[in-house]
Design an enzyme around this catalytic site. Structure first.
Site, short mmCIF file in Angstrom:
data_model
loop_
_atom_site.label_atom_id
_atom_site.label_comp_id
_atom_site.label_asym_id
_atom_site.label_seq_id
_atom_site.Cartn_x
_atom_site.Cartn_y
_atom_site.Cartn_z
N ASP A 165 -9.72 -0.06 -8.44
CA ASP A 165 -8.86 -1.21 -8.69
C ASP A 165 -9.48 -2.58 -8.44
OD1 ASP A 165 -7.30 1.09 -8.74
OD2 ASP A 165 -5.67 0.25 -7.57
N GLU A 394 -7.60 8.68 2.86
CA GLU A 394 -7.73 8.25 1.46
C GLU A 394 -9.16 7.77 1.17
OE1 GLU A 394 -5.03 5.06 0.50
OE2 GLU A 394 -5.54 5.09 -1.63
C1 DGY Z 1 -2.01 1.20 -6.32
O1 DGY Z 1 -0.80 1.00 -6.35
O2 DGY Z 1 -2.75 0.75 -5.44
C2 DGY Z 1 -2.63 2.06 -7.33
O3 DGY Z 1 -4.00 2.20 -7.12
C3 DGY Z 1 -2.36 1.61 -8.73
O4 DGY Z 1 -2.53 2.72 -9.57
#
Ligand code: DGY
Length: 430
Positions: A165, A394
């Site tokens: 992201d 995670e």
């Molecule tokens: C989040 O909400 O952080 C996710 O990575 C988006 O898919």
């Protein structure tokens, strides 16, 4: 330090706890729905002990597939209040509700792994045959809707689509997006995870502006691909797609699907050639801003993934091994998600530095395939140490190994079961 037997138990318990009956939430607090590439990796974990459940994870994901072939990044099977942006923010009008963007296409690779490891080939062939046209349609969406001019480079229109992201690769493309919304007050993620480990509010404003732009285009696939104010070729998606094309081609061979095989070969040839356009002068692959034609100034963990797509041979692997050697003094655990020697590095903030096991899995496969078992072995050993010492978080701080983000995370559990628990199973994913 936990023992492997403890982690086996914990990993299965996490998958059971996060199972919502046919799909698995990545983490009940932070991500309470079905995520696309998370599910594909989770299927690999289930495949170790419950093949039927592994297939179901993929089949359930494809319930969210759009008519044009896109497999969304999130399928909102059931409502949940603890996540933003939920269905109203996306406004896609799909049933079940979904986002309007996709994610790295790992599903065909997962299907190949499950099929190849099946104890009951006829049953697996029936599942694979039913899934095949849907997988094919999703690959066609990438190669056609997201490559409208047939250049061989697929277009990504949203940083969340890349899965990585807030990677520094998207800083320059996002700087060109003028925020029209302010969504900080709507965020839920920072109530579950330390804000220093999550993307910034400015990032959220810009990425939600892209959602507004796509909504104004009524989520029309081709219009989005041509007109959004962020359009990049992500070296991660480009690589993961070509690798998945190869795996789908393998499945087409197993299932006797000749016409599909020809179509897949065409995509593989075109996209493989296009990787040359992503080569920086130092011989490493980068993401490209398709609006400006500029390559990303920094190397990310995505830059290692062409090897996973079987692009580049040993010389490329040697160059990338050299990058890891340069980075080694700055990190105790490979592979940081972005260059630890660059000013944009942040060892705890999501995709700006932390180590992610699923990316390590793919990088390990790529180095081994390119003749560098030594590097693959190092990455596997460091990944195994990471979870034995710090659990199934995670993501992880590459300096200390500390677990970050959501705890008891589904894809980390799956990576333990399918990869790290079996150090002698070899480095290849398929
Ligand atoms: C989040 O909400 O952080 C996710 O990575 C988006 O898919």
């Amino acid at each position: 330090m936990t023992t492997p037997a403890d982690l086996d138990r914990l990993a299965r318990e996490i998958l059971a706890r996060n199972d919502r009956g046919g799909y698995t939430v990545p983490n009940e607090k932070v991500y309470p729905f079905q995520w696309n590439w998370d599910s594909a990796f989770v299927a690999l974990g289930f495949a170790v002990y419950d093949e039927d459940r592994a297939w179901r994870e993929l089949e359930t994901l494809f319930l969210g597939q759009w008519d044009d072939g896109m497999v969304p990044s999130i399928v909102f099977h059931q409502p949940a209040e603890n996540y933003y942006p939920g269905p109203p923010a996306w406004g896609t009008r799909h049933d079940p509700p979904t986002t309007g963007i996709s994610q790295p296409p790992v599903a065909a690779t997962a299907a190949r792994v499950i099929y190849a490891g099946s104890a009951d080939r006829p049953a697996a062939a029936a599942r694979a045959r039913a899934l095949f046209p849907k997988l094919m349609a999703s690959h066609r969406w990438w190669h056609e809707v997201r490559d409208p001019d047939g250049t061989g480079l697929v277009t990504v229109t949203h940083p969340w689509e890349t899965g990585r992201d807030n990677s520094p690769e998207w800083d320059a493309p996002l700087a060109a997006v003028t925020p029209t919304v302010s969504v900080a007050a709507l965020r839920k993620d920072k109530t579950h995870v330390n804000a220093s480990e999550r993307p910034t509010d400015d990032f959220y404003d810009r990425v939600m502006t892209l959602v507004e732009e796509a909504k104004a285009l009524h989520w029309d696939g081709k219009a989005v691909a041509r007109r959004l104010s962020l359009r990049v070729c992500d070296i991660g998606i480009q690589s993961i797609l070509v690798r998945a094309d190869h795996d789908l081609l393998w499945l087409a061979g197993e299932l006797g699907l000749a016409a599909e095989a020809v179509e897949l070969e065409g995509w593989i040839d075109r996209s493989t050639l296009a990787f040359d356009r992503l080569l920086a002068p130092d011989g490493t692959w980068r993401s490209m801003d398709l609006r400006t034609g500029k390559l990303a100034p920094t190397i990310s963990s995505g830059s290692f993934l062409p090897l996973y797509a079987r692009v580049g041979g040993q010389a490329a692997a040697d160059r990338l091994a050299g990058v890891l050697d340069r980075w080694a003094p700055a990190v105790s655990y490979a592979v940081p998600s972005s260059d630890p020697l660059a000013p944009t590095y942040d060892p705890v903030r999501y995709w700006r530095g932390p180590v992610w096991l699923v990316v390590n899995r793919m990088i390990c496969d790529g180095f081994a395939a390119a003749g560098r078992d030594d590097v693959a072995a190092r990455i596997a050993a460091q990944s195994r140490a990471l979870v034995l010492e710090h659990g199934l978080a995670e993501y992880f701080d590459p300096r200390t190994g500390e677990g970050l983000g959501g705890r008891d995370f589904s894809w980390s559990a799956a990576m333990w079961l399918a990869w790290l628990a079996r150090p002698d199973a070899g480095f290849a994913l398929t």
